[in-house]
Design an enzyme around this catalytic site. Structure first.
Site, PDB file in Angstrom:
ATOM      1  N   ASP A 107       0.829  -1.210   0.000  1.00  0.00           N
ATOM      2  CA  ASP A 107       0.000   0.000   0.000  1.00  0.00           C
ATOM      3  C   ASP A 107       0.861   1.256   0.000  1.00  0.00           C
ATOM      4  O   ASP A 107       2.028   1.235   0.359  1.00  0.00           O
ATOM      5  CB  ASP A 107      -0.926   0.022   1.223  1.00  0.00           C
ATOM      6  CG  ASP A 107      -0.153   0.084   2.532  1.00  0.00           C
ATOM      7  OD1 ASP A 107       0.853  -0.644   2.646  1.00  0.00           O
ATOM      8  OD2 ASP A 107      -0.538   0.839   3.426  1.00  0.00           O
ATOM      9  N   GLU A 108       0.264   2.353  -0.388  1.00  0.00           N
ATOM     10  CA  GLU A 108       0.833   3.702  -0.269  1.00  0.00           C
ATOM     11  C   GLU A 108       2.276   3.793  -0.778  1.00  0.00           C
ATOM     12  O   GLU A 108       3.160   4.323  -0.119  1.00  0.00           O
ATOM     13  CB  GLU A 108       0.759   4.164   1.200  1.00  0.00           C
ATOM     14  CG  GLU A 108      -0.667   4.306   1.696  1.00  0.00           C
ATOM     15  CD  GLU A 108      -0.746   4.852   3.111  1.00  0.00           C
ATOM     16  OE1 GLU A 108      -1.763   5.486   3.426  1.00  0.00           O
ATOM     17  OE2 GLU A 108       0.186   4.634   3.909  1.00  0.00           O
TER      18      GLU A 108
END
Length: 872
Positions: A539-540
């Site tokens: 993620d991210e």
């Protein structure tokens, strides 16, 4: 003396004044011990932001130089502090702001500055975002001279409140000005929770004051209580097992002992008979006592998990009935096959003892997946045999600019190695946890976030690189290096790091991942628990790799663009895991970018997008791919968020201003759009949510997972507080479908208060749950789980104080300001303002104190623009 003479005389005194004494360790230590520090939040809605920034808040840091400390000159010390909100600028005559990395920042005296003893200085800090909680600041600011040992500023150390058992931050000024601090925009309808509002809400949710009969949670699918005599199990019973290993049931049997059963070697007249029936669903069980089972307790289960859950249900009811069990018949099975809890030990470490305690509570609540987050930017928490620096360096934060001994302090860790937020699980610790989880039919899913959120791994491998290069071992040094020195990419991650992303174009990166996975697999084999699922995070990922020569070469050969490289990494790692027979798991935003045909058939996706925007469509899109889709929505099941909108509530508030136990209980995890009918968005507004990406026939949501991220959770006690009692409500929704929950209908839209959810049936079900919670909170007390006590609701009408609590029969105390605490037993006449708090049944802990004002007496709440206030 004329004005010119005065000026000349002052200048002469300044020129001839003795210079500030050079800093010594003793002077720095004294300054750290005596420096006065105050942080006050001034405005969450300033008219303008520096540099035209969109959305900011203003805070003021006040520093008082002790009178006996002497003066300090520029260069004598630097002040380091953490701010989870990125700083834009600082207004100060004396100090210049220097962001370091992540949330670490430094204030340094400007050239020519002298700080005078006994003088107070202020720094106006402009930061991005907003600041709604007095517990949002980070503690443990510290001083460093560059040559002396750094020292934590004593005034910024957290302290433990004697009544609540939780940490307080005395250096943070009370937040009382709701007009400037309560919201970040004019359109935000959120208001601070007052005792009067709590009173009204608790009253709205309440039902008949009757005692619960069956207290088992999560709620069984079918329960009945036939007529017949009670079985007295206190003297012990005979345990009879058929096609069921006792070792698989030992933790549940121990729970039964705690409930009052003396032992399992009793005579033939009292028996617990446990057997297997392949016709019963996995994890399901049937339990019966009384005449139907001829004076015995029988549990028939589809597997060891079901038998264990049957014993857990039996233990709950037996404890409630004090060892004498009236006839009981249960037919039970779970709603979802995946019922999980994510615990982040990477940001701030939580002890092995805390994890063992959580495993036991998970088993009580029939949760079966522990997603253990072991690696992130701020820490690496599992010992990996061939890569010792991961824990020797990456498991610790301290003031070491070279990051040879430790990572730089983040999240208020302070400059010292010996703090509770530092640490790691040894290989023996991890094996012990695996065995404890397996004994409770819980699968451990290890997680090391990659390729973003990997700063701890990157810096640890750089420390390894330097060590081996110094020893002349260049080939070995480069074997697991995760960065490319020639990479000129500049980026900032969501958490404000400039160096937290693995270079996915380097062969050494994949060697590193393979070494980690291989050692984790070995540890699982050592524990006798094969690794089934490995969570890569994904993620991210920030905008990395654009300036990497290795990536430019790779993109020329495979035709990918920079924004596709993260997906390439996930696909490659997923394929290698599949070769090992391990299912890959990841957060949904990272998995959004992969090519489905390049992924293995078995994929777990944790959906963490916003409930009111992209969450429903993303969940259905991933489920429609055939992936195991686990709802991890931050608006509801992120348990590091505040319980309520109030400056004395703790936790990150980016996804929601408040999630209490009732909100979690009201969640409909496999009908996401329908939640808009009973919940409002982050600005407390009604929002229409449409099912724009319908779930295809034959597809389903596989499960529900609660998340405890630990950026603001710095202790085991606070982990308990943030998890419980909300985790009990989440377990209820993961195991049991409420009769009020509508069946999913593709394409249907919902809006707050639209009547599509039977509110009366929801409240009736809640009250049944709330009445049973009394028994469960008592068991949490006995298990040393420091759950949160909601402050009481209260109002004063015509001079009469009325009070109520979140759950029935919770003790409430009140007092006039400065007086003694008195047990509240019913409406009572009062004059003036009154303080109230809730207590645990054992009397050992209290909630935070709230104040309710007697409006009939013409009083105004002190320091608050509203009738109800809360004391710091």
């Amino acid at each position: 003396m004329n004005r010119l003479s005065i000026i000349l005389a002052a200048a002469s005194l300044a020129l001839n004044a003795p210079a500030a004494a050079a800093p010594t360790q003793a002077r720095l230590d004294r300054l750290a011990d005596e420096l006065g520090v105050r942080l006050g939040i001034v405005d969450n809605r300033p008219a303008t932001c520096p540099g035209g920034a969109g959305g900011c808040f203003l805070s003021v840091l006040t520093l008082h130089i002790p009178a006996r400390s002497g003066d300090f000159a520029a260069g004598d010390f630097r002040l380091y502090f953490s701010s989870v909100s990125p700083l834009i600028s600082a207004d100060s005559t004396e100090f210049a702001l220097q962001p370091i990395n992540g949330d670490l920042n430094m204030l340094e005296m400007k050239p020519g500055t002298t700080l005078r003893a006994g003088t107070t200085y202020t720094v106006r800090l402009w930061s991005q975002g907003h600041f709604f909680s007095a517990y949002y600041p980070m503690p443990n600011m510290y001083l460093d001279s560059g040559t002396l040992a750094p020292r934590t500023i004593a005034a910024t150390r957290p302290v433990i409140d004697r009544e609540t058992g939780l940490e307080r931050l005395p250096f943070v000024a009370p937040m009382t000005d709701e007009a400037h601090l309560g919201t970040a925009s004019a359109g935000d309808a959120t208001r601070w929770l007052t005792p009067e509002q709590s009173f009204a809400e608790f009253a709205r949710r309440a039902g008949p004051a009757t005692k619960a009969d069956v207290v088992i949670l999560p709620t069984p699918r079918l329960v009945s209580r036939p007529a017949g005599r009670a079985l007295d199990l206190r003297r012990g019973v005979r345990l009879i097992l058929q096609d069921m290993a006792r070792s698989a049931l030992e933790p549940a049997l121990a729970d039964l002992r705690r409930a009052g059963v003396a032992g399992f070697a009793g005579g033939p007249e009292l028996r617990i008979r446990i057997s297997r029936d392949s016709g019963i669903a996995p994890e399901g069980y049937r339990l019966s006592t009384g005449s139907a089972s001829r004076g015995a307790v029988t549990i028939v289960a589809g597997d060891a998990a079901g038998a264990s859950y049957g014993l857990r249900s039996l233990a709950q009811q037996l404890a409630y009935e004090h060892g004498r069990l009236r006839p009981l018949v249960i037919d039970d099975a779970p709603r979802f096959p995946f019922r999980g809890l994510h615990v982040d030990v990477a940001r701030n470490f939580h002890s092995k003892q805390e994890l063992l305690k959580l495993l036991e509570q998970m088993s009580v609540l029939k949760l079966n997946k522990l997603h253990l987050h072991l690696g992130d930017d701020e820490g690496w928490r599992l010992e990996i045999g061939p890569l010792s620096e991961l824990t020797q360096v990456g498991a610790f934060r301290c003031h070491d600019p070279t990051e040879t001994r430790c990572l730089l302090p983040q999240l208020g860790a302070g400059p010292d190695l010996a703090t509770a937020v530092n640490g790691y699980l040894s290989q023996a610790d991890y094996v012990e946890l695996l065995k404890a989880a397996n004994a409770r039919q819980i699968e451990v899913i290890p997680s090391f976030d990659m390729p973003g959120h990997s700063r701890a791994a990157i810096r640890s491998m750089e420390a390894r690189y330097r060590r081996l290069m110094a020893a002349g071992q260049q080939r070995e040094a480069e074997l697991y290096r995760l960065v490319e020195p020639a990479d000129t990419t500049q980026y900032r991650s969501v958490q404000n790091y400039s160096d937290n992303t693995l270079n996915v174009c380097l062969p050494s990166t994949y060697r590193f991942v393979e070494a980690v996975v291989a050692d984790v697999v070995r540890l699982h084999e050592l524990a006798g628990v094969p690794l089934k699922t490995y969570h890569v995070g994904a993620d991210e990922t920030a905008g990395a790799w654009t300036g990497s020569p290795a990536c430019q070469r790779l993109m020329r050969s495979n035709g990918r663009k920079p924004e596709q490289l993260g997906a390439m990494f996930i696909e490659r790692v997923a394929a290698r895991l599949a070769e090992r027979g391990i299912e890959v798991a990841g957060w949904s935003d990272g998995l959004n970018h992969v090519a489905v045909d390049r992924m293995p058939g078995a994929v777990q996706s944790n959906i963490w997008s916003d409930l009111f925007t992209s969450g429903p469509a993303e969940a259905h899109r991933h489920a429609n791919r055939g992936w195991r889709t686990v709802i991890s929505i931050p608006n509801i099941v992120y348990f590091d968020v505040p319980y309520a909108a109030h400056p004395l509530e703790r936790g990150y508030d980016w996804p929601t201003r408040g999630t209490d136990t009732f909100k979690v209980f009201s969640f409909m995890p496999d009908n996401l759009a329908a939640n808009a009918s009973v919940m409002k968005d982050i600005e407390n507004k009604a929002t229409k949510v449409a099912d724009d990406q319908p779930l295809q026939p034959g597809r389903r949501i596989e499960g529900l997972q609660g998340q405890l991220w630990s950026e603001t959770v710095r202790s085991d006690a606070l982990a308990d507080y943030m998890l419980f009692p909300r985790l009990i409500a989440m377990a209820e929704r993961a195991w049991h479908r409420g009769a009020w929950e509508p069946q999913y209908r593709a394409g249907r839209a919902y809006a707050y208060g639209d009547g599509q959810i039977d509110a009366g049936a929801l409240l009736t079900d809640w009250w049944s749950f709330a009445r049973r919670m009394t028994a469960h909170l008592s068991q949490l007390d006995k298990s040393a789980v420091a759950y949160r006590l909601a402050p009481p609701g209260a109002r004063i009408v015509g001079g009469t104080l009325e009070a109520n609590s979140e759950f029935p029969d919770q003790p409430i105390e009140y007092r006039k300001r400065g007086g003694s605490w008195v047990r509240y037993t019913g409406p009572v006449s009062v004059s003036g303002s009154v303080e109230l708090r809730t207590r645990t049944a054992d009397g050992l802990r209290a909630s935070r104190t709230v104040t309710v004002v007697n409006r009939s007496a013409g009083q105004v709440a002190s320091g608050s623009p509203r009738a109800g206030s809360n004391r710091m």
